[in-house]
Design an enzyme around this catalytic site. Structure first.
Site, PDB file in Angstrom:
ATOM      1  N   HIS A  96       2.327  -0.379  -1.047  1.00 28.26           N
ATOM      2  CA  HIS A  96       3.165   0.452  -0.174  1.00 28.26           C
ATOM      3  C   HIS A  96       2.924   0.124   1.302  1.00 28.26           C
ATOM      4  O   HIS A  96       1.797   0.011   1.761  1.00 28.26           O
ATOM      5  CB  HIS A  96       2.999   1.946  -0.469  1.00 28.26           C
ATOM      6  N   ASP A 148      -5.529   1.091   2.747  1.00 29.68           N
ATOM      7  CA  ASP A 148      -4.510   1.915   2.088  1.00 29.68           C
ATOM      8  C   ASP A 148      -3.218   1.923   2.904  1.00 29.68           C
ATOM      9  O   ASP A 148      -3.033   2.788   3.746  1.00 29.68           O
ATOM     10  CB  ASP A 148      -5.044   3.340   1.920  1.00 29.68           C
ATOM     11  N   GLU A 194       5.051   5.910   0.039  1.00 26.52           N
ATOM     12  CA  GLU A 194       4.204   6.340  -1.076  1.00 26.52           C
ATOM     13  C   GLU A 194       3.356   7.539  -0.681  1.00 26.52           C
ATOM     14  O   GLU A 194       3.141   8.444  -1.486  1.00 26.52           O
ATOM     15  CB  GLU A 194       3.298   5.180  -1.514  1.00 26.52           C
ATOM     16  N   GLU A 195       2.886   7.570   0.556  1.00 29.29           N
ATOM     17  CA  GLU A 195       1.893   8.565   0.955  1.00 29.29           C
ATOM     18  C   GLU A 195       2.420   9.999   0.940  1.00 29.29           C
ATOM     19  O   GLU A 195       1.709  10.912   0.549  1.00 29.29           O
ATOM     20  CB  GLU A 195       1.348   8.242   2.357  1.00 29.29           C
ATOM     21  N   ASP A 198      -3.012  -0.862  -4.976  1.00 22.89           N
ATOM     22  CA  ASP A 198      -3.110   0.293  -4.075  1.00 22.89           C
ATOM     23  C   ASP A 198      -4.462   0.970  -4.241  1.00 22.89           C
ATOM     24  O   ASP A 198      -4.561   2.187  -4.318  1.00 22.89           O
ATOM     25  CB  ASP A 198      -1.975   1.279  -4.352  1.00 22.89           C
ATOM     26  N   HIS A 234      -7.559   7.474   3.906  1.00 18.97           N
ATOM     27  CA  HIS A 234      -6.861   8.494   4.693  1.00 18.97           C
ATOM     28  C   HIS A 234      -7.644   8.947   5.924  1.00 18.97           C
ATOM     29  O   HIS A 234      -7.387  10.035   6.460  1.00 18.97           O
ATOM     30  CB  HIS A 234      -6.539   9.728   3.845  1.00 18.97           C
TER      31      HIS A 234
END
Length: 467
Positions: A279, A291, A325-326, A353, A423
């Site tokens: 992503h 990520d 995606e997030e 991912d 994140h």
């Protein structure tokens, strides 16, 4: 001149077809480790573009950059697939403190969760109720929760070797914490960061209000693991302490973005599609290198490595760089929707991912016959210390493509350090190891090569593997 070019291509094809699978994989790994492009691409994506939250300028620039780079690879087709995505903005940096008595405060590290509303302009201050799960909320009841801030403090389970299982065991407090706490009259939510180590970095992530009416929605933020430990200890010593936090995030109107897609058309079965992807969007605190910048550039390099290794795929191979995606999964859903409308037969999909760390193997979502075929390839990967071949999940973006007969797979790197960065503001390019990233790209390419060569049926119905 055209005759000479045709002859060269023919000789290359004959050369590749006469090589064993072990020799082809060796060529793929050598290409990636000595002439890889993934690290170069990620350097630009992370350091020149930066964070790529859906709907942001960074996401827009990432779309343009990756399409431009795919165009340079000489693929048969490169295009953008429109998709509407949510646009949430963080606003000014969040601020929080613990107040033990009027004027006596201790600052703590927080960040708003993606999708959260803002606090009132002057912030929010209230007593705190600590819970481990939703059952604790029910046990306490409205009388003990109303008007207070709920503090979810369930850590990731440290004794689970599979850190994604540990993440899955506690992420519901982040995603649904505000919904559940608001039922009991809470006015705000603070969630322990999804992180296995103790540090001062709050980790964001998506949350939902589900069908909660706008007037009942409450602000939700993550607190660093060190500060979660501090807050918990202080509550044990004095249950009447208060927490103040202020955040100014907001949800704006949806905007148009794109999935970025490139294709090598199959020489024998052009209407059978195999995809590899990651992503393109990321959270906004770091630059999204693990990520999922790593998965994006590894997937791009799969198509380049196939070409550089002289492999002409039988089936059409696509790289798909999914958007959103997030905080919505809109890109993955849109790709599957369009594929269904066009009647495209997706026989295989591989997603990266899980970070750019050393590859350990793959997980597969498939029937037993296809999985047994995969297990027969395990000796080819063992030479590269790739041992993990298990049935299980694949990836969020490729999930909507699942059918009864196809194979979905997920690259599984070593996960022990992944949630240190996931994140958070330290998900940055300096945390990427070039060799580990390139090993992952080669490992993905090798699996794509084998599935393209032998298909997804049991080996007994296919040509014999050349060891």
């Amino acid at each position: 001149m055209k005759k000479y070019i045709f002859l060269i291509i023919l000789l290359i094809s004959i050369s590749v077809s006469s090589q064993t699978d072990q020799e082809i994989l060796k060529k793929i790994y050598t290409q990636s480790l000595t002439n890889g492009k993934s690290y170069h691409w990620l350097n630009h994506l992370s350091n020149q573009i930066g964070s790529r939250l859906s709907g942001s300028l960074g996401a827009e620039r990432a779309v343009a950059y990756t399409k431009e780079e795919l165009d340079k690879l000489g693929l048969d087709k490169v295009w953008l697939q429109p998709v509407m995505v949510p646009r949430w903005v963080r606003g000014a940096k969040e601020y929080a403190f613990i107040e033990t008595s009027p004027g006596k405060t201790t600052t703590v590290n927080i960040c708003a969760l993606g999708g959260s509303i803002a606090t009132p302009a002057l912030g929010l201050k209230a007593n705190v109720v600590e819970v481990k799960n939703f059952e604790d909320l029910e046990a306490l009841g409205k009388d003990k929760i109303e008007g207070k801030i709920v503090f979810y403090n369930r850590p990731m389970q440290a004794d689970l070797i599979n850190t994604f299982a540990a993440y899955g065991g506690c992420v519901n407090q982040r995603y649904k914490g505000a919904v559940e706490a608001s039922k009991y009259g809470a006015i705000g939510v603070i969630v322990r960061s999804m992180n296995l180590r103790l540090d001062d970095l709050p980790h964001t992530g998506s949350m939902t209000y589900a069908d909660t009416s706008i007037d009942k929605r409450i602000p939700s933020a993550a607190i660093s693991t060190n500060d979660a430990e501090l807050l918990s200890t202080m509550l044990k010593l004095n249950s009447s302490i208060k927490l103040y936090f202020k955040q100014s995030c907001k949800q704006l109107k949806d905007v148009q973005s794109y999935n970025v897609i490139g294709q090598i058309t199959g020489s024998e079965y052009p209407n059978e599609y195999m995809i590899v992807g990651g992503h393109l969007d990321s959270w906004d605190l770091g630059d999204g290198s693990h990520d999922d910048g790593a998965g994006v550039v590894q997937s791009m390099d799969v198509l380049r490595l196939l070409k550089a290794s002289g492999i002409k795929p039988k089936r059409s191979i696509r790289v798909v760089l999914f958007m959103n995606e997030e905080n919505g999964l809109r890109g993955g859903k849109k790709y599957a929707e369009v594929a269904k409308q066009k009647g495209e037969n997706h026989v295989f999909a591989l997603e990266s991912d899980s970070g750019g760390f050393t590859p350990r193997g793959f997980s597969f979502d498939c029937n037993d016959a296809s999985f047994n075929q995969v297990l027969s390839w395990k000796p080819l990967f063992k030479l590269y210390l790739i041992h993990y071949f298990e049935k299980g999940g694949s990836g969020a973006d490729v999930g909507p493509l699942k059918t009864d007969s196809n194979v979905l797979a997920g690259l599984r790197p070593d996960s022990q350090r992944y949630f240190d960065h996931h994140h958070a503001s330290n998900d940055t390019f300096d945390a990427i190891n070039k060799r580990e990233l390139e090993l992952g790209a080669a490992t993905m390419t090798a699996l794509v090569y084998l599935f393209d060569k032998y298909g997804i049926n049991p080996i007994s119905n296919q040509e014999t593997i050349k060891d």
